[in-house]
Design an enzyme around this catalytic site. Structure first.
Site, PDB file in Angstrom:
ATOM      1  N   GLY A  86       0.858  -1.174   0.000  1.00 23.75           N
ATOM      2  CA  GLY A  86       0.000   0.000   0.000  1.00 23.75           C
ATOM      3  C   GLY A  86       0.895   1.226   0.000  1.00 23.75           C
ATOM      4  NE  ARG A  87      -1.613   6.643  -1.019  1.00 24.65           N
ATOM      5  CZ  ARG A  87      -2.067   7.355   0.022  1.00 24.65           C
ATOM      6  NH1 ARG A  87      -1.274   8.134   0.708  1.00 24.65           N
ATOM      7  NH2 ARG A  87      -3.336   7.301   0.355  1.00 24.65           N
ATOM      8  CD  GLU A  90       4.395   7.782  -0.567  1.00 24.35           C
ATOM      9  OE1 GLU A  90       4.006   8.947  -0.348  1.00 24.35           O
ATOM     10  OE2 GLU A  90       3.873   7.042  -1.433  1.00 24.35           O
ATOM     11  CB  CYS A 116       2.978  -4.881  -2.522  1.00 26.23           C
ATOM     12  SG  CYS A 116       2.367  -3.811  -3.826  1.00 26.23           S
ATOM     13  CG  HIS A 117       4.493   0.021  -2.842  1.00 24.67           C
ATOM     14  ND1 HIS A 117       3.559  -0.547  -3.679  1.00 24.67           N
ATOM     15  CD2 HIS A 117       5.026   1.069  -3.504  1.00 24.67           C
ATOM     16  CE1 HIS A 117       3.528   0.141  -4.801  1.00 24.67           C
ATOM     17  NE2 HIS A 117       4.413   1.130  -4.731  1.00 24.67           N
ATOM     18  CE1 TYR A 136       2.575  -2.615  -9.342  1.00 23.92           C
ATOM     19  CE2 TYR A 136       3.647  -0.552  -8.765  1.00 23.92           C
ATOM     20  CZ  TYR A 136       2.764  -1.267  -9.556  1.00 23.92           C
ATOM     21  OH  TYR A 136       2.076  -0.634 -10.574  1.00 23.92           O
TER      22      TYR A 136
END
Length: 185
Positions: A86-87, A90, A116-117, A136
Site C-alpha cells: 500500500g502507501r 512510503e 508489494c511496497h 511491486y
C-alpha cells in the site's frame, strides 16, 4: 499461548494484504498483531489494476484496528514479521522505530515477510543488499539501488529467512512460501 506474528502497516496500508495475512495466520493458529504508529483505527486502501491505466489505482478500503504502537513492540515476543504494501511503507520507512524493529528481526534470525511496497521499509533499513527479492515492479529501482537482486518473473521469492511477494495477486505463492518457513520451525 499462541505464537505471535507482527504485521507492520499504517494508514493507507493495502487492505486485502492486511486482512488476508491476518486471517491466514489466525486460521493456522497464530496470533496476528497489527502494529502501527499508534493504537487507533487504520484507514486501509485498495490498490487495483484498471484497464487503460499505466499503474494501479487507489480506492478507500476497510478499516482495521491497530493492536500495538511501534514504540511498544518487543521483537522477542514474535516469531516473524509481515510488512505490508500500500502507501503506508512510503511514510513508515522514515519511522526510526520501524527501522529498528525490522533490523532486530533480521539480527535475531527471525522470518521477515514482505509484500508489494513493503520492501521500501527493508530497503530503508539496509536489509536487501545481496538478497534475491521481488516486489511491486515499480519499486524495483529501490531494491537494485540498495544492492538487492530483483526477480520479476516469480510472484514470490524466498532468500533464506526472507520471503517477498509482488502484489496481493501473489498471495497463493507468497503464503505457500510463508507457511513453508513457519512449518520449518
Amino acid at each position: 499461548m499462541k505464537e505471535k506474528i507482527l504485521i507492520i502497516t499504517g494508514d493507507a496500508g493495502e487492505g486485502y494484504e492486511c486482512l488476508y495475512g491476518k486471517h491466514r495466520f489466525e486460521e493456522a493458529g497464530y496470533e496476528a498483531i497489527i502494529a502501527a504508529p499508534s493504537v487507533k483505527r487504520l484507514n486501509l486502501v485498495i490498490h487495483d489494476f484498471e484497464p487503460g491505466w499505466d499503474t494501479y489505482i487507489e480506492k478507500p478500503g476497510y478499516i482495521v484496528e491497530a493492536n500495538i504502537a511501534f514504540a511498544d513492540v518487543k521483537v522477542e515476543d514474535y516469531i516473524a514479521v509481515l510488512i505490508l504494501g500500500g502507501r503506508a511503507p512510503e511514510f513508515l520507512r522514515h519511522n526510526e522505530k520501524v527501522i529498528e524493529i525490522v533490523r532486530e528481526f533480521d539480527k535475531t534470525d527471525k522470518f521477515v515477510f514482505s509484500i508489494c511496497h513493503g520492501i521500501q521499509i527493508l530497503t530503508a533499513a539496509g536489509l536487501v543488499k545481496n538478497k534475491t527479492i521481488t516486489c511491486y515492479e515499480n519499486v524495483r529501482f529501490e531494491v537494485e539501488a540498495c544492492g538487492g537482486n530483483f526477480v520479476g518473473k516469480d510472484e514470490a521469492v524466498r532468500d533464506g529467512k526472507y520471503v517477498s511477494g509482488q502484489t496481493w495477486q501473489s498471495h497463493p505463492d507468497f503464503y505457500r512460501m510463508v507457511f513453508e518457513c513457519l512449518n520449518e520451525r
